[in-house]
Design an enzyme around this catalytic site. Structure first.
Site, PDB file in Angstrom:
ATOM      1  N   ARG A 187     -19.002  -0.247   4.589  1.00  0.00           N
ATOM      2  CA  ARG A 187     -20.578  -0.764   4.415  1.00  0.00           C
ATOM      3  C   ARG A 187     -20.604  -2.052   5.381  1.00  0.00           C
ATOM      4  NH1 ARG A 187     -20.075  -5.687   2.298  1.00  0.00           N
ATOM      5  NH2 ARG A 187     -17.991  -5.944   1.316  1.00  0.00           N
ATOM      6  N   HIS A 235      -1.537  -5.581   1.744  1.00  0.00           N
ATOM      7  CA  HIS A 235      -2.863  -6.480   1.552  1.00  0.00           C
ATOM      8  C   HIS A 235      -2.654  -7.612   1.044  1.00  0.00           C
ATOM      9  CE1 HIS A 235      -6.209  -3.204   2.647  1.00  0.00           C
ATOM     10  NE2 HIS A 235      -6.398  -4.066   3.354  1.00  0.00           N
ATOM     11  N   GLU A 271       0.717  -1.174  -0.169  1.00  0.00           N
ATOM     12  CA  GLU A 271       0.067  -0.035   0.276  1.00  0.00           C
ATOM     13  C   GLU A 271       1.009   1.270   0.145  1.00  0.00           C
ATOM     14  OE1 GLU A 271      -3.054  -0.055  -0.578  1.00  0.00           O
ATOM     15  OE2 GLU A 271      -3.614  -2.072  -0.160  1.00  0.00           O
ATOM     16  N   CYS A 275      -8.118  -1.912   8.001  1.00  0.00           N
ATOM     17  CA  CYS A 275      -6.507  -1.680   7.449  1.00  0.00           C
ATOM     18  C   CYS A 275      -6.048  -0.428   7.499  1.00  0.00           C
ATOM     19  CB  CYS A 275      -6.542  -2.650   6.301  1.00  0.00           C
ATOM     20  SG  CYS A 275      -6.744  -4.439   6.649  1.00  0.00           S
TER      21      CYS A 275
HETATM   22  N1  PCA Z   1      -8.849  -6.624   6.394  1.00  0.00           N
HETATM   23  C1  PCA Z   1     -10.018  -5.577   6.627  1.00  0.00           C
HETATM   24  C2  PCA Z   1      -9.666  -5.379   8.111  1.00  0.00           C
HETATM   25  C3  PCA Z   1      -9.112  -6.597   8.635  1.00  0.00           C
HETATM   26  C4  PCA Z   1      -8.553  -7.208   7.486  1.00  0.00           C
HETATM   27  O1  PCA Z   1      -7.991  -8.464   7.551  1.00  0.00           O
HETATM   28  C5  PCA Z   1      -9.318  -4.211   5.735  1.00  0.00           C
HETATM   29  O2  PCA Z   1      -9.071  -4.610   4.424  1.00  0.00           O
HETATM   30  O3  PCA Z   1      -9.797  -3.284   6.023  1.00  0.00           O
END
Ligand code: PCA
Length: 215
Positions: free
Chosen positions: A90, A167, A80, A143
């Site tokens: 949502r 991610h 990211e 996240c």
């Molecule tokens: N993914 C979510 C929150 C926790 C996770 O593992 C996100 O992308 O915000």
């Protein structure tokens, strides 16, 4: 030897698993040889995630913080680029709380850029044979919330502490009943994360290659 605080998340949105949780546990059990790895699993709640994160930073005194979380539907490891000062989702968190257009930190900067060498990390992950890309948005759920908070804590309390976030896709078993959806095996996630950590702890200035998005 550098200390890396690696975070993952508990399952959320009714799921029973989270690849980031499995990833953090796997790396904690078999850490890279040249790194002191501290692992923390964060709750998927706006109320508690920041508290657990702050305690983990205080306890481990890391040289860098690398968060991980699930982005279901994405096919690659997504390094990211930016965390933004907005909670807006949502779905509810694991405490049943839904946030719409709430700042992560009232009065905080609009955004923090990743302080890690994101392009060198993407390059290293690819060289390890694992699909990766730079992502221009970490979303606006937990996240992004934790990425923003960690960056804010670093900026205000631990100057010079670099923070980044990756991610990860669903695990194969999570898409068994979702035909056509992408996934990545845990071993592959671990290989990719090892490469990302090696690049994050060794790269100086980042690579100058285009990894942006035209639109
Ligand atoms: N993914 C979510 C929150 C926790 C996770 O593992 C996100 O992308 O915000």
């Amino acid at each position: 030897m550098k200390t890396v605080l690696l975070t993952g998340f508990e399952p959320f949105d009714g799921a029973t698993d989270n690849p980031s949780l499995r990833l953090v546990r796997a790396l904690a059990a078999a850490p890279p040889a040249d790194v002191r790895l501290c692992a923390a699993v964060l709750p998927v709640t706006y109320a508690a995630a920041g508290r657990v994160l702050r305690a983990a930073i205080a306890e481990s005194s890391p040289d860098l913080v690398l968060g991980t979380g699930l982005a279901g539907g994405r096919a690659e490891l997504c390094v990211e680029r930016v965390a933004i000062n907005i909670d807006d989702a949502r779905i509810t968190d694991n405490a049943g709380v839904q946030r719409i257009d709430v700042p992560v930190v009232p009065g905080g900067p609009a955004a923090y850029l990743s302080a890690l060498p994101i392009k060198a990390m993407v390059s290293a992950i690819r060289r390890a044979g694992v699909p990766a890309r730079v992502s221009q948005t970490a979303g606006t759920f937990l996240c992004n919330h934790v990425f923003y908070l960690a960056s804010h804590i670093a900026a205000t309390e631990f100057p010079g502490l670099p923070v980044g976030f990756i991610h990860v896709p669903w695990l194969p078993e999570q898409v068994a009943n979702r035909p056509g959806e992408p996934s990545m095996a845990l071993d592959t996630l671990v290989t990719g994360l090892r490469a990302a950590i090696a690049a994050a702890t060794s790269a100086g200035i980042d690579l100058r290659v285009a990894e942006g998005a035209v639109s």
